[in-house]
Design a protein around this motif. Structure first.
Motif, mmCIF file in Angstrom:
data_model
loop_
_atom_site.group_PDB
_atom_site.id
_atom_site.type_symbol
_atom_site.label_atom_id
_atom_site.label_comp_id
_atom_site.label_asym_id
_atom_site.label_seq_id
_atom_site.Cartn_x
_atom_site.Cartn_y
_atom_site.Cartn_z
ATOM 1 N N CYS A 64 -3.220 -3.276 -10.942
ATOM 2 C CA CYS A 64 -2.840 -2.548 -10.086
ATOM 3 C C CYS A 64 -1.330 -3.371 -9.881
ATOM 4 C CB CYS A 64 -3.068 -1.952 -8.815
ATOM 5 S SG CYS A 64 -4.123 -0.534 -9.800
ATOM 6 N N THR A 65 -1.243 -4.869 -9.950
ATOM 7 C CA THR A 65 -0.274 -5.529 -9.530
ATOM 8 C C THR A 65 0.383 -5.447 -10.144
ATOM 9 O OG1 THR A 65 -2.237 -6.504 -7.736
ATOM 10 C CG2 THR A 65 -0.190 -7.552 -8.594
ATOM 11 N N ILE A 66 -0.056 -5.922 -11.484
ATOM 12 C CA ILE A 66 1.174 -5.981 -12.582
ATOM 13 C C ILE A 66 1.687 -4.506 -12.583
ATOM 14 C CG2 ILE A 66 1.170 -5.573 -14.974
ATOM 15 C CD1 ILE A 66 -1.002 -8.148 -15.523
ATOM 16 N N LEU A 67 0.789 -3.648 -12.346
ATOM 17 C CA LEU A 67 1.759 -2.009 -12.497
ATOM 18 C C LEU A 67 3.054 -2.129 -12.035
ATOM 19 C CD1 LEU A 67 -1.262 0.000 -14.138
ATOM 20 C CD2 LEU A 67 0.909 -0.084 -15.291
ATOM 21 N N LEU A 121 7.260 -0.299 -8.185
ATOM 22 C CA LEU A 121 6.329 1.410 -7.169
ATOM 23 C C LEU A 121 5.229 0.126 -6.328
ATOM 24 C CD1 LEU A 121 4.620 2.819 -9.980
ATOM 25 C CD2 LEU A 121 5.933 3.275 -9.016
ATOM 26 N N PRO A 122 5.498 1.026 -5.231
ATOM 27 C CA PRO A 122 4.616 0.598 -4.378
ATOM 28 C C PRO A 122 3.364 0.108 -4.390
ATOM 29 C CG PRO A 122 5.379 2.954 -3.375
ATOM 30 C CD PRO A 122 5.895 2.244 -5.135
ATOM 31 N N LYS A 123 2.168 -1.135 -4.571
ATOM 32 C CA LYS A 123 1.255 -1.695 -4.526
ATOM 33 C C LYS A 123 -0.162 0.104 -5.028
ATOM 34 C CE LYS A 123 -2.142 -4.400 -4.830
ATOM 35 N NZ LYS A 123 -3.482 -4.020 -5.924
ATOM 36 N N LEU A 124 -0.334 0.024 -5.986
ATOM 37 C CA LEU A 124 -1.347 0.979 -6.729
ATOM 38 C C LEU A 124 -2.824 0.579 -5.725
ATOM 39 C CD1 LEU A 124 -0.026 1.346 -10.255
ATOM 40 C CD2 LEU A 124 0.238 3.056 -8.469
ATOM 41 N N GLY A 125 -3.662 1.622 -5.769
ATOM 42 C CA GLY A 125 -5.079 1.278 -5.088
ATOM 43 C C GLY A 125 -6.051 2.133 -5.713
ATOM 44 N N TYR A 126 -5.724 1.912 -7.146
ATOM 45 C CA TYR A 126 -7.265 2.426 -8.053
ATOM 46 C C TYR A 126 -7.915 1.553 -7.609
ATOM 47 C CZ TYR A 126 -3.874 5.257 -9.860
ATOM 48 O OH TYR A 126 -2.888 6.932 -9.673
ATOM 49 N N LYS A 127 -9.506 1.801 -8.161
ATOM 50 C CA LYS A 127 -10.757 0.653 -8.639
ATOM 51 C C LYS A 127 -11.489 0.472 -9.238
ATOM 52 C CE LYS A 127 -10.840 1.365 -3.163
ATOM 53 N NZ LYS A 127 -10.054 -0.267 -2.351
ATOM 54 N N SER A 128 -11.155 2.190 -10.389
ATOM 55 C CA SER A 128 -11.208 2.161 -11.992
ATOM 56 C C SER A 128 -10.555 1.290 -12.757
ATOM 57 C CB SER A 128 -12.644 2.858 -11.531
ATOM 58 O OG SER A 128 -11.682 3.856 -12.111
#
Length: 156
Positions: free
Chosen positions: A72-75, A81-88
């Protein structure tokens, strides 16, 4: 350090990328072999010499959520983009596949066996997503590993 050789392999990878761009269909590449023979460097050179949006991630021997957050950080950085919050990992990979329906992309999972060890059913998750987005994603999906037990990650 200067990159020498591997012209034939780079040309093959460039042809795969060209097919995903023209056909607007996903191309999946599996690169595996002994340690320290230059698999990662080959792909890094490919990415260095392409204008196509690319996401390169070296998987770690950590919990799934940590790998997902790292991607997510790399994306967020690469796609501004703002920080993505995916956990899986399933959520993150599906996001990349969905995004590639709109723009041509290259997505690399290096050291994939580390991911596979820590996430039960990871091969199945990838197979499901590859099948789902096979005809709509403009994606070159590259999986690398020093050893990979292939259990039909790619049907074909």
């Amino acid at each position: 350090m200067k990159f020498i050789g591997r012209t034939e392999q780079l040309n093959k990878l460039n042809r795969v990328i060209a097919r995903s761009n023209k056909a607007e269909a996903m191309q999946t590449v599996l690169i595996y072999g002994r340690r320290r023979v230059g698999k990662s460097e080959l792909v890094k050179q490919l990415l260095k010499n392409t204008a196509i949006q690319s996401i390169y991630y070296e998987c770690k021997q950590v919990a799934e959520e940590s790998n997902a957050q790292d991607i997510c950080t790399i994306l967020s950085e690469r796609l501004q983009l703002p920080k993505l919050g995916y956990k899986s990992m399933e959520e993150v990979v599906e996001y990349v596949f969905q995004r590639s329906c709109e723009e041509n992309m290259i997505f690399v999972l290096d050291e994939y066996p580390y991911l596979r060890e820590n996430i039960k059913g990871m091969d199945s998750i990838l197979q499901t997503l590859i099948d789902k987005y096979r005809d709509s994603a403009k994606l070159t999906f590259i999986i690398l590993g020093s050893y990979v037990v292939i259990r039909q990650i790619i049907r074909g």
